[in-house]
Scaffold this active site. Structure first.
Site, PDB file in Angstrom:
ATOM      1  N   SER A   1      13.594 -38.887  -0.705  1.00 44.61           N
ATOM      2  CA  SER A   1      14.757 -39.642  -0.240  1.00 44.61           C
ATOM      3  C   SER A   1      14.355 -41.035   0.245  1.00 44.61           C
ATOM      4  CB  SER A   1      15.425 -38.896   0.912  1.00 44.61           C
ATOM      5  OG  SER A   1      14.563 -38.913   2.034  1.00 44.61           O
ATOM      6  N   SER A   2      15.325 -41.943   0.264  1.00 45.01           N
ATOM      7  CA  SER A   2      15.069 -43.301   0.752  1.00 45.01           C
ATOM      8  C   SER A   2      14.602 -43.266   2.205  1.00 45.01           C
ATOM      9  CB  SER A   2      16.326 -44.167   0.643  1.00 45.01           C
ATOM     10  OG  SER A   2      16.642 -44.382  -0.703  1.00 45.01           O
TER      11      SER A   2
ATOM     12  N   GLY B   1      11.027 -41.959   2.335  1.00 47.81           N
ATOM     13  CA  GLY B   1      10.200 -42.932   1.615  1.00 47.81           C
ATOM     14  C   GLY B   1       9.896 -44.161   2.448  1.00 47.81           C
TER      15      GLY B   1
ATOM     16  N   GLU C   1       9.515 -43.803  -5.441  1.00 49.72           N
ATOM     17  CA  GLU C   1      10.628 -43.395  -6.319  1.00 49.72           C
ATOM     18  C   GLU C   1      11.628 -42.676  -5.427  1.00 49.72           C
ATOM     19  OE1 GLU C   1      10.825 -44.378  -9.278  1.00 49.72           O
ATOM     20  OE2 GLU C   1       8.769 -44.709  -9.954  1.00 49.72           O
TER      21      GLU C   1
ATOM     22  N   CYS D   1      17.035 -37.691  -9.761  1.00 46.68           N
ATOM     23  CA  CYS D   1      17.295 -38.982  -9.116  1.00 46.68           C
ATOM     24  C   CYS D   1      18.072 -39.868 -10.084  1.00 46.68           C
ATOM     25  CB  CYS D   1      16.008 -39.636  -8.638  1.00 46.68           C
ATOM     26  SG  CYS D   1      14.786 -39.778  -9.900  1.00 46.68           S
TER      27      CYS D   1
HETATM   28  C1  UN1 Z   1      13.624 -37.607 -11.163  1.00 48.23           C
HETATM   29  O1  UN1 Z   1      14.777 -37.211 -11.131  1.00 48.23           O
HETATM   30  O2  UN1 Z   1      12.933 -37.656 -10.111  1.00 48.23           O
HETATM   31  O3  UN1 Z   1      14.855 -39.809 -16.560  1.00 48.23           O
HETATM   32  C2  UN1 Z   1      12.927 -38.000 -12.407  1.00 48.23           C
HETATM   33  C3  UN1 Z   1      14.908 -38.627 -16.200  1.00 48.23           C
HETATM   34  C4  UN1 Z   1      13.637 -37.840 -16.158  1.00 48.23           C
HETATM   35  C5  UN1 Z   1      12.921 -38.045 -14.873  1.00 48.23           C
HETATM   36  C6  UN1 Z   1      13.746 -37.867 -13.643  1.00 48.23           C
HETATM   37  N1  UN1 Z   1      12.804 -38.247 -17.255  1.00 48.23           N
HETATM   38  O4  UN1 Z   1      15.963 -38.080 -15.904  1.00 48.23           O
END
Ligand code: UN1
Length: 509
Positions: free
Chosen positions: A246-247, A250, A267, A301
């Protein structure tokens, strides 16, 4: 437990026990002196197996050995390191189905996505093997006679990788494959709720290292929670920490790592939009939205959380979506035909229910779904909400299959809504107009790290750099030139003459 243990028989194929597992590979040995935890099947919340997490003492043993191993590994020629990663890729290929099943079982994503995630790691291995022969520096013209300038890329030493439950092995692959060919050892902490995946992946890597008579500590892995995560963040022996989550967490990791002058690759949260213009292929858009919003139960994400519909296609797209949402089969992620598996934990299910209450209190209208499925397991209904883009809740990431439908009139308005949230990971537009396409990918278009046209927001290939702007953290992992972050750049100026001409024409005595 009789039938359950049969169901879990395949675990032995990937080096796991369906009762008790040591969760930590430190100094080339499996051990564990931390807490004993159960890992649960999200489809019924029954235990799959038990795992011993790392204690801080285990961590220290691991890091000491890793520091030693780093000296060996960074001196192995890069293409030879690539060959080790190639062997890891081959090992993964031979266990693809079992690992995919394990992902489905422990994380809860449907089998096709579980196998797809392991494939993503295999793709990363292939990419990294090629890269191991292309860690090229450059030669720069020097302004001084008989001088030469060049750039060399050297390993950092140790790369810390903290991954999340939703992509428990792909994100390890993005980081570890690159880190390893770049000459770094890896210290990995997987998510506390996906320890079997951490162990299974590590066993494969450990076998390859052993077969090649290399120190096991090149790949150090631990199961555990915040305590081990914090140890990694604080550890001055780890110059780079990659964190996915999570932000909020992170940001804390970033502050801890930068307080000791370390680097982070973040990420973090996304809040991704799909824009459907008036000239879009509606079928294509609707199919994409289904995968982007319902796939992985909304726990990527890159999940699409905001659907921005041009007023002229608003009803049509929603009508199609409401029909297909009603047909989504919710159930055991390992069963054929299931499209929507459970959320990962009971807590995620509660967050979903709480989220729906907040949405309603802010004027959101449930068009379909909106309820948790009663009974065992963490199942919830795929949900579409009609809401104003100004509602505060639309700016937040709710990690569940909840999609906000929003209406707009012009391209500019759609882009403004796309860019109006704190997060900046992924975005997508459906249009046939070249003008819209080029505006969308240009300086006044999407402010995200991933900017797509006529495809979903999720499901990125590994060849590009993956990551996002703003509260998503700014990291770029996987393909393209992401590798440069896993190395230190040495700018070298070599004088091969007998004079000492100074730069900028300085005459010093
Ligand atoms: C994530 O959700 O942390 O582009 C990564 C995508 C996958 C990676 C997701 N290749 O949905």
């Amino acid at each position: 437990m009789g039938s359950a243990s049969k169901e879990y028989e395949f675990l032995s194929e990937i080096g796991l026990s369906s009762s008790h597992n040591l969760g930590n590979y430190v100094g080339g040995k499996w051990l564990g002196n931390g807490p004993l935890v159960s890992t649960l099947n999200p489809a019924n919340n029954q235990p799959i197996a038990q795992v011993v997490e790392a204690s801080l003492e285990d961590y220290e043993i691991g890091l000491k050995a890793c520091e030693e191993a780093a000296k060996t590994w960074m001196q192995v020629p890069a293409p030879k390191r690539g060959d080790i990663v190639r062997q890891i890729g081959d090992a993964l290929r031979s266990k693809l189905d079992y690992l995919g099943r394990l992902l489905s079982l422990e994380m809860g994503k449907i089998l096709a996505e579980g196998i797809g995630e392991v494939q993503e790691v295999i793709d990363m291995c292939d990419f990294a093997v090629g890269l191991s022969r292309q860690l090229n520096g450059s030669v720069i013209p020097s302004e001084r006679p008989n001088h030469m300038m060049l750039e060399m890329w050297n390993p950092l030493g140790i790369v810390g990788v903290i991954t999340a439950f939703n992509f428990p092995c792909a994100v390890l692959g993005w980081n570890a494959c690159i880190a390893l060919v770049c000459g770094n050892c890896v210290v990995w902490k997987g998510a506390p709720t996906t320890p079997l995946i951490t162990i299974a992946m590590t066993k494969l890597v450990a076998e390859v290292l052993e077969k090649n008579h290399l120190p096991g500590a090149i790949f150090t892995a631990m199961c555990g929670g915040a305590e081990i995560g914090e140890a990694i963040a604080k550890d001055t022996r780890i110059p780079l920490v990659s964190f996915t989550g999570s932000s909020k967490v992170g940001l804390a990791v970033q502050q801890t790592v930068s307080a000791r002058s370390g680097k982070t690759l973040l990420e973090l949260s996304g809040n991704n939009a799909i824009i459907v213009m008036d000239d879009a292929d509606i079928q294509l858009a609707a199919r994409s939205v289904l995968f982007a919003a319902v796939g992985t139960a909304g726990q990527r994400c890159t999940t699409c959380r905001r659907l921005l519909l041009h007023e002229s296609v608003y009803d049509k797209v929603l009508e199609q979506l409401l029909t297909s949402y009603k047909q989504v089969k919710i159930g055991d992620p390992l069963e054929k035909g299931t499209l929507l598996g459970p959320l990962h934990t009971p807590e995620s299910k509660k967050n979903f229910e709480k989220g729906i209450e907040v949405i309603k209190s802010q004027g959101g209208k449930v068009l379909t779904g909106g309820k948790a499925v009663e009974g065992e397991g963490n199942f919830v209904e795929p949900t579409i909400i009609e809401i104003s883009s100004d509602a505060a809740v639309v700016k937040e990431e709710l990690f569940a299959p909840v999609l906000y439908a929003l209406k707009f009139k012009t391209f500019e308005e759609a882009v403004a809504i796309n860019n109006s949230v704190p997060q900046g990971l992924s975005s997508s537009i459906f249009t046939r107009s070249p003008e819209n396409i080029f505006k969308w990918i240009g300086p006044m278009g999407s402010d995200c790290g991933i900017v797509n046209v006529n495809i979903p927001t999720n499901g990125a290939e590994i060849g590009g750099a993956f990551g996002g702007e703003k509260a998503t953290g700014g990291g770029r992992e996987a393909g393209s030139d992401s590798w440069k972050q896993y190395m230190r750049r040495s700018t070298c100026t070599i004088n091969y003459g007998n004079e000492l001409p100074l730069a900028q024409g300085i005459n010093f005595g």
